[in-house]
Structures are given as C-alpha cells and as structure tokens.
Design an enzyme around this catalytic site. Structure first.
Site, PDB file in Angstrom:
ATOM      1  N   LYS A 156     -77.116  27.641 -13.635  1.00 44.45           N
ATOM      2  CA  LYS A 156     -75.954  28.037 -14.412  1.00 44.45           C
ATOM      3  C   LYS A 156     -75.093  26.804 -14.727  1.00 44.45           C
ATOM      4  O   LYS A 156     -75.536  25.913 -15.403  1.00 44.45           O
ATOM      5  CB  LYS A 156     -75.202  29.136 -13.666  1.00 44.45           C
ATOM      6  CG  LYS A 156     -76.128  30.229 -13.066  1.00 44.45           C
ATOM      7  CD  LYS A 156     -76.898  31.012 -14.115  1.00 44.45           C
ATOM      8  CE  LYS A 156     -78.019  31.883 -13.544  1.00 44.45           C
ATOM      9  NZ  LYS A 156     -77.688  32.780 -12.458  1.00 44.45           N
ATOM     10  N   ASP A 192     -71.721  32.769  -2.307  1.00 43.89           N
ATOM     11  CA  ASP A 192     -72.461  32.406  -3.512  1.00 43.89           C
ATOM     12  C   ASP A 192     -71.425  31.866  -4.499  1.00 43.89           C
ATOM     13  O   ASP A 192     -70.623  32.605  -5.044  1.00 43.89           O
ATOM     14  CB  ASP A 192     -73.185  33.643  -4.063  1.00 43.89           C
ATOM     15  CG  ASP A 192     -74.021  33.343  -5.304  1.00 43.89           C
ATOM     16  OD1 ASP A 192     -73.732  32.358  -6.005  1.00 43.89           O
ATOM     17  OD2 ASP A 192     -74.958  34.111  -5.582  1.00 43.89           O
ATOM     18  N   ARG A 204     -92.666  17.035  -0.632  1.00 45.97           N
ATOM     19  CA  ARG A 204     -92.081  18.353  -0.353  1.00 45.97           C
ATOM     20  C   ARG A 204     -90.975  18.231   0.690  1.00 45.97           C
ATOM     21  O   ARG A 204     -89.958  18.892   0.620  1.00 45.97           O
ATOM     22  CB  ARG A 204     -93.158  19.354   0.118  1.00 45.97           C
ATOM     23  CG  ARG A 204     -92.549  20.617   0.725  1.00 45.97           C
ATOM     24  CD  ARG A 204     -93.488  21.826   0.788  1.00 45.97           C
ATOM     25  NE  ARG A 204     -94.844  21.546   1.185  1.00 45.97           N
ATOM     26  CZ  ARG A 204     -95.242  21.250   2.433  1.00 45.97           C
ATOM     27  NH1 ARG A 204     -94.377  21.211   3.423  1.00 45.97           N
ATOM     28  NH2 ARG A 204     -96.511  21.004   2.685  1.00 45.97           N
TER      29      ARG A 204
HETATM   30  C1  LIG Z   1     -78.338  33.469 -11.458  1.00 44.13           C
HETATM   31  C2  LIG Z   1     -77.696  33.774 -10.169  1.00 44.13           C
HETATM   32  C3  LIG Z   1     -78.424  33.715  -8.967  1.00 44.13           C
HETATM   33  C4  LIG Z   1     -79.913  33.436  -8.928  1.00 44.13           C
HETATM   34  O1  LIG Z   1     -80.235  32.171  -9.357  1.00 44.13           O
HETATM   35  P1  LIG Z   1     -81.639  31.757 -10.057  1.00 44.13           P
HETATM   36  O2  LIG Z   1     -81.481  30.311 -10.305  1.00 44.13           O
HETATM   37  O3  LIG Z   1     -81.781  32.591 -11.285  1.00 44.13           O
HETATM   38  O4  LIG Z   1     -82.718  32.073  -9.055  1.00 44.13           O
HETATM   39  C5  LIG Z   1     -77.729  33.938  -7.792  1.00 44.13           C
HETATM   40  N1  LIG Z   1     -76.419  34.251  -7.781  1.00 44.13           N
HETATM   41  C6  LIG Z   1     -75.699  34.341  -8.920  1.00 44.13           C
HETATM   42  C7  LIG Z   1     -74.255  34.682  -8.842  1.00 44.13           C
HETATM   43  C8  LIG Z   1     -76.305  34.113 -10.148  1.00 44.13           C
HETATM   44  O5  LIG Z   1     -75.596  34.223 -11.277  1.00 44.13           O
END
Ligand SMILES: *Cc1c(COP(=O)(O)O)cnc(C)c1O
Length: 384
Positions: A202, A177, A47
């Site tokens: 993604k 982000d 971990r």
């Molecule tokens: C999908 C997404 C998230 C969250 O990510 P997960 O892997 O689904 O927890 C955060 N920010 C953006 C812009 C996203 O498209």
C-alpha cells in the site's frame, strides 16, 4: 533524525566497494564461504538474509522507530509469521472490523490449529479488555481500520492489555496493523504496541507495482522468534521488490502530505453532494474519536469511504461513468482507486457480519491519489 531525512537515507549506505549511492539489487541466491563455517561477509544464503532485504529492513525499522524490522513477500506473509508465535489453545482478540484477509487467516487457517479468534463487541479499549481471557495470547487491532476508518486509542488498548495476564502468566502481545497510516503518520511501538504489521503493498510501496509486507518490533527475543519464522517459512521479499519498496519509501512522507490534502478536498466535496448518503472520513470534526487523529497520528492517509444513495445497481452505474478513478482493490498508490468492499476485500465475511459492522452494499471505499484535486472532484461530480 527526522522522518523526511530517514525516509531518504535510512538503509541507504553507499556501497563500500564502489560507492554506488543507491543500494544495488543483490541478485544472488547464495554467498561464497571463506571456509567451513566461515562467511566471507555478512551473508550466507539469501532466504536467511541478503543485502537488498537488509537495507529495506533497516529503512522500515528507522521509520517505525523500531529496533528491528523484517520484510516478507506480502502483508499476509508478515501476518502469518506473527501468528506462528501462537500455540494451540491460544486465543487472539480482535475487533469487529479487522481487514478481510486477516479475518480469513484467523478463521479459515489458524482456527484449524485450534488457535481461536474472538471478536470484541466493539472497536473500543473497554470492549477489547472485556474480551481478554486466560487464553488470550495476542490482541490484533487496526487504526484507522479497513474500510470504515474506525479509530481506536492505541495507547489505551496497550495500557489495558498490559494489566492482563493469561494462563501462562504473560501479557498478551499487542499487534497493530499499521498499513493505513503507514509509518509516516503513526508509530504504534511508541504507543505501547509489541508488534507492528504492514502491508508494504500500500503506502510504503506507494506505486501499485509491488506486493510486500513487514513487521517491526523492539523486543530482541520477539525479533529472534519472528526472524526464525521468516527463515523457516521462507515467504521473504525478493531483492527486486526490496529495491522497489525502498525507492517508494524515499518519497513516503512527501506523498502522504499530498494524499492527505487531496483526501480533505474530496471528502468535503462528497459530503455536500445530493447523491451521497454518508461520508466516512476521520478528518471531519464530528467523526467518532476524531481527537485521536491529533493524539496518535501526524496526519491522515488518503483514505475515505462513502455510501452512495441506492444499492449495487447505483454503485455499478457510478463506477461505469468514472474516467479518472480506477475501480480496483488495494490502496495507497499514487493513482486514485475506488473499490466495493462488500464484493472484494470483505467478501470473505458472511453478509450478516458485513451488514452488522456497516460494510453495506452501497459502501464505496476511496483511496485518494496524488493527482490534482480539481481533476479528481470533476470526475466524481460527473459520475455522480
Ligand atoms: C492489504 C492489507 C493487508 C494484506 O496485505 P497484502 O500485501 O495484500 O498481503 C493487511 N492489512 C491491511 C490493513 C491491508 O490493507
């Protein structure tokens, strides 16, 4: 080294014991100790750190041009660890069209610890600056944003935030982000951000087969704190997932070029169609803040959105006729996906809030994959 080279090689040292070229998946939860308080190698308990995650973190850090990266079980787990840096009475300033899951985390989880989120009036550096108070400890932005692809000048936000001091006499942390552009197309730390957050689910993973998240930072103290929360909270990326993500990363820059090329083709096609009310695509010259694409990005991801003429009924009819595009949440995979933000990713927002920011019932978000553009366009033409 350049991006394409880093994507293939960063974090991919051949195994020192047997020369394996690909980092072996490290399926062990713990590591034999050489004596009391003495490690055999670099690791103690999986971990806290392990060879698979270590390699992935090196790879993500290299692509972001960051000193350090940390990987998590999901994008939301990464965001949670970032928000763990805050204490009660702190404020987060964000923009109106932040990712729905981030909105939920701010308002339905951290709010109860008295960490309050303030939404700037608009997605603009001026508007963010006017929302800063003596309680602001963090500023959280996305560019291009989800799902309306709003662009914001990251360097200018960083400059304005850097001038601000909160009640503790410190500058609020700027979090970007960077999920939509991926590290292949945009590196926020170089533009003045303190923390980069990713949903690796993604583009980084890129094959719609793994959920993951990451953060990247330059500051040593910040890294130590985030690493502490990564270990304390324990929402770490498992070794098999680390392997899948690293495999995805090797083709990330290559995939992004094809995503971009296809996105331009699909956007142009949709813009000319009589059943389409509006196409939202940052590649268009007349898109708001289009100049930022050249200023802060190396290209565009395969993301666009459009408003079909009509409402939910027409959206449903359109979706039912598609043969190639898959109706699903998420984005950034090799296959083309379509989704309806109002009922999925942004369902957590109240309807009034959604309409105010343009996430209307006839809005469709498209994640253009790497198929042949002609086939994609044929499918859309037929369904429309
Ligand atoms: C999908 C997404 C998230 C969250 O990510 P997960 O892997 O689904 O927890 C955060 N920010 C953006 C812009 C996203 O498209």
């Amino acid at each position: 080294m350049k991006l394409d080279t880093l994507a293939v090689h960063a974090g991919q040292r051949p195994d020192p014991h047997n020369g394996a070229v690909t980092v072996p998946v490290s399926l062990t939860s713990t590591f034999q100790l050489a004596g009391i308080g003495k490690l055999t190698g670099d690791f103690e308990y999986a971990r806290s750190d392990n060879p698979s995650r270590h390699a992935l973190e090196d790879s993500i850090a290299a692509l972001e041009g960051a000193a350090h990266a940390l990987s998590f079980a999901s994008g939301q787990a990464a965001s949670t660890s970032i928000l763990s840096l805050l204490v009660p009475d702190d404020e987060v300033v964000t923009t109106p069209n932040v990712y729905g899951g981030s909105y939920r985390l701010f308002h339905n989880v951290y709010n109860k610890y008295n960490i309050v989120t303030v939404h700037a009036e608009q997605s603009s550096p001026e508007s963010i600056q006017s929302a800063l108070t003596d309680k602001t400890a963090m500023v959280w932005i996305e560019s291009p944003s989800n799902p309306l692809l709003t662009l914001i000048d990251i360097a200018e936000v960083a400059e304005r935030v850097a001038k601000h001091r909160n009640r503790k006499g410190v500058k609020p942390l700027l979090v970007v982000d960077n999920t939509f552009p991926s590290p292949a197309l945009q590196n926020p730390l170089a533009l003045g951000a303190d923390i980069v957050a990713h949903s690796c689910t993604k583009y980084i993973g890129g094959h719609s087969d793994v959920i993951g998240g990451a953060v990247a930072v330059n500051d040593e103290t910040l890294w130590q704190s985030l690493k502490f929360y990564q270990n304390a909270g324990g929402a770490v990326q498992g070794p098999m997932d680390c392997y899948l993500l690293q495999r995805g990363i090797r083709t990330l820059p290559l995939r992004m070029r094809k995503h971009e090329e296809n996105a331009y083709r699909v956007a142009e096609f949709l813009r000319g169609h009589k059943h389409v009310e509006q196409v939202i695509f940052p590649g268009f010259e007349d898109f708001p803040n289009h100049h930022l694409v050249k200023k802060q990005m190396r290209g565009l991801p395969g993301m666009l959105a459009f408003k079909i003429r009509g409402g939910v009924k027409e959206v449903e009819q359109f979706f039912a006729k598609l043969k190639l595009f898959i109706m699903a949440e998420s984005l950034g995979g090799v296959e083309s996906l379509l989704c309806h933000p109002a009922s999925t990713s942004h369902a957590a927002l109240p309807e009034s809030e959604r309409n105010k920011i343009g996430i209307t019932d006839n809005l469709i978000r498209v994640s253009v994959g790497i198929e042949d553009a002609e086939d994609l366009i044929d499918d859309l033409r037929n369904a429309l």
